[in-house]
Design an enzyme around this catalytic site. Structure first.
Site, PDB file in Angstrom:
ATOM      1  N   SER A  65       0.819  -1.213   0.000  1.00  0.00           N
ATOM      2  CA  SER A  65       0.000   0.000   0.000  1.00  0.00           C
ATOM      3  C   SER A  65       0.852   1.261   0.000  1.00  0.00           C
ATOM      4  CB  SER A  65      -0.915   0.030   1.233  1.00  0.00           C
ATOM      5  OG  SER A  65      -1.919  -0.932   1.099  1.00  0.00           O
ATOM      6  N   GLN A  66       0.230   2.309  -0.508  1.00  0.00           N
ATOM      7  CA  GLN A  66       0.828   3.636  -0.474  1.00  0.00           C
ATOM      8  C   GLN A  66       1.115   4.002   0.992  1.00  0.00           C
ATOM      9  OE1 GLN A  66      -2.017   6.300  -2.136  1.00  0.00           O
ATOM     10  NE2 GLN A  66      -0.795   8.127  -1.720  1.00  0.00           N
TER      11      GLN A  66
END
Length: 214
Positions: A65-66
């Protein structure tokens, strides 16, 4: 040997500044992100991009994930030292590492065997010790260890799995990205045996949470 250089540290400091500019205020979250070598969770070809605020592909068709998303979800949980947290979707292990550094006891479930094996080896090498990594179906939660102070789901879910709601402590929080194509970051707070309070925090993008695909 896993390397972590002053250049990496400088890039992490820059990333933390970006996250603060985007509204992340929880000091524990920011410190964890400042201290975790995110590049070690990525394929070496992505190493140079590891501290950009972006999601990247990892094994088994999944993504890491970011950093903003990880920080945002972690901040919603308001983690206190010793909190018992269930994570659905270990993935690369990065979110798990952030929670461990924040002092949580993390139980994490991954349904992709390839990722499960990889992360089970990587985290101890980095000196990060979750309470338990489990290979299995996250939709079922982890009844043997319930109730949890918080539950975090790191993949998009079309609905909230009932077992997860049942395994939450009264006063506990469940953070889950809800939706098919696009996900709305959703937090449920358990008020009592039967009532949950729902909060929504806008749109995020996640890979789908798959059920019974083992």
């Amino acid at each position: 040997m896993l390397k972590d250089t002053s250049k990496h540290q400088g890039l992490r400091n820059k990333l933390v500044t970006q996250l603060e500019e985007k509204g992340i205020t929880d000091k524990n979250v920011l410190e964890a992100i400042r201290n975790i070598p995110r590049h070690q969770f990525l394929e070496s070809s992505f190493e140079d991009f590891a501290y950009q605020d972006k999601a990247f592909p990892i094994a088994a068709g999944q993504t890491i994930s970011q950093p903003y998303t990880v920080a945002f979800q972690s901040q919603l949980l308001e983690v206190k030292k010793g909190d018992k947290i269930l994570e659905i979707g270990t993935g690369s292990g990065y979110q798990c590492a952030v929670l461990c550094l924040m002092g949580a006891q993390v139980f994490s479930i991954e349904r992709q065997n390839e990722l499960f094996k990889k992360t089970s080896l990587l985290l101890p090498k980095m000196g990060i010790r979750p309470k338990k990594l489990i290979f299995g179906d996250g939709y079922k939660g982890l009844e043997t260890e319930a109730p949890f102070d918080s539950i975090i789901v790191t993949a998009g879910a079309p609905f909230i799995p009932q077992p997860l709601m049942a395994q939450l402590k009264i006063g506990g929080k469940l953070v889950i990205p809800l939706g098919e194509e696009h996900q709305i970051m959703t937090m449920l707070v358990r008020k009592n045996e039967t009532q949950f309070e729902k909060h929504e925090y806008g749109e995020f993008r996640f890979v789908p949470l798959l059920e019974n695909k083992n």
